[in-house]
Write a protein that holds these residues in place. Structure first.
Motif, PDB file in Angstrom:
ATOM      1  N   ARG A 199      34.372  40.486  36.300  1.00 50.08           N
ATOM      2  CA  ARG A 199      33.654  40.420  37.572  1.00 50.08           C
ATOM      3  C   ARG A 199      34.575  39.939  38.696  1.00 50.08           C
ATOM      4  O   ARG A 199      34.502  40.408  39.825  1.00 50.08           O
ATOM      5  N   THR A 202      36.876  42.767  39.728  1.00 50.81           N
ATOM      6  CA  THR A 202      36.130  43.758  40.519  1.00 50.81           C
ATOM      7  C   THR A 202      35.901  43.260  41.942  1.00 50.81           C
ATOM      8  O   THR A 202      36.111  43.992  42.919  1.00 50.81           O
ATOM      9  N   TYR A 203      35.488  42.004  42.052  1.00 45.63           N
ATOM     10  CA  TYR A 203      35.181  41.417  43.361  1.00 45.63           C
ATOM     11  C   TYR A 203      36.439  41.304  44.232  1.00 45.63           C
ATOM     12  O   TYR A 203      36.447  41.714  45.398  1.00 45.63           O
ATOM     13  N   THR A 204      37.501  40.764  43.676  1.00 46.95           N
ATOM     14  CA  THR A 204      38.705  40.534  44.479  1.00 46.95           C
ATOM     15  C   THR A 204      39.448  41.840  44.779  1.00 46.95           C
ATOM     16  O   THR A 204      40.090  41.957  45.824  1.00 46.95           O
TER      17      THR A 204
END
Length: 230
Positions: A199, A202-204
């Motif tokens: 996660r 994916t976010y960064t």
């Protein structure tokens, strides 16, 4: 004996730095905890700055070596092209999360020391800690600049700073995770290393790949101006 004394000093200093901070921990408290004299610290480390540098290198050099190894491994597969942003961020984030999220004494100690390094500090701490992290920063900034040629080096540096903040948040867990778990009616499993890492990458990655925006601040409006008559 000399090696044993050095180890005792490092062990005592590491725990005190983690619990009380680098600047708040005195040499006197380290001497008392390690059961040595001041001359031993000067003999092995030269000064408090040298002791801090040794503690940081002992704990973070293996993490940083693994970061650089993973990055080199990803770049080797590209045939001279830039590595993908996801791979670069995985190389940077995975080694720290895999240790820091473990429910172990070593994981907690690494997390505490890392948290202390994120706090405002004076020049002495920056000088002591800087060398160990600058070698990694320069290498990863160069890799990201190759992968994101449309972004300036300054923009990439800012986004890496925000990435480090997101990783620190993932490592610390605590009340925000519990509140969000209750609010979303989901168990967020803050110690699930694989899923947290996925996660976070994916976010960064999305933040790193976002187009460069206009960073000019809007013009300030005076608060005391009377409204125009309609």
């Amino acid at each position: 004996m000399a090696s044993n004394t050095r180890q005792k000093i490092l062990d005592a200093a590491e725990k005190l730095f983690a619990h009380h901070g680098f600047e708040s921990t005195s040499l006197r408290s380290i001497i008392a905890s390690a059961n040595v004299n001041l001359a031993a610290i000067h003999y092995h480390f030269g000064s408090k700055e040298g002791l801090i540098r040794a503690v940081i290198e002992r704990r973070f050099a293996p993490v940083n070596d693994e970061r650089l190894r993973l990055l080199a491994e990803f770049e080797k597969k590209t045939d001279g092209k830039a590595a993908r942003v996801e791979e670069i961020l995985e190389a940077f984030l995975a080694p720290m999360l895999r240790i820091g999220l473990l429910d172990s004494g070593q994981g907690r100690l690494l997390m505490q020391l890392g948290g202390r390094l994120l706090q405002p500090s004076n020049g002495m701490l920056e000088k002591a800690a800087g060398g160990e992290f600058e070698r990694v920063a320069a290498r990863f900034l160069a890799a990201l600049q190759r992968a994101l040629p449309s972004l300036s080096r300054q923009e990439i540096a800012w986004r890496m700073n925000f990435t480090i903040g997101a990783a620190a948040r993932a490592l610390s867990g605590g009340i925000p995770v519990k509140v969000l778990s209750r609010a979303s009616h989901e168990n967020l499993q803050e110690r699930d290393v694989r899923r947290v890492l996925q996660r976070l990458i994916t976010y960064t990655t999305a933040g790193m790949q976002a187009p460069a925006g206009n960073h000019r601040l809007p013009e300030a409006k005076p608060w005391n101006r009377a409204p125009k008559p309609s």
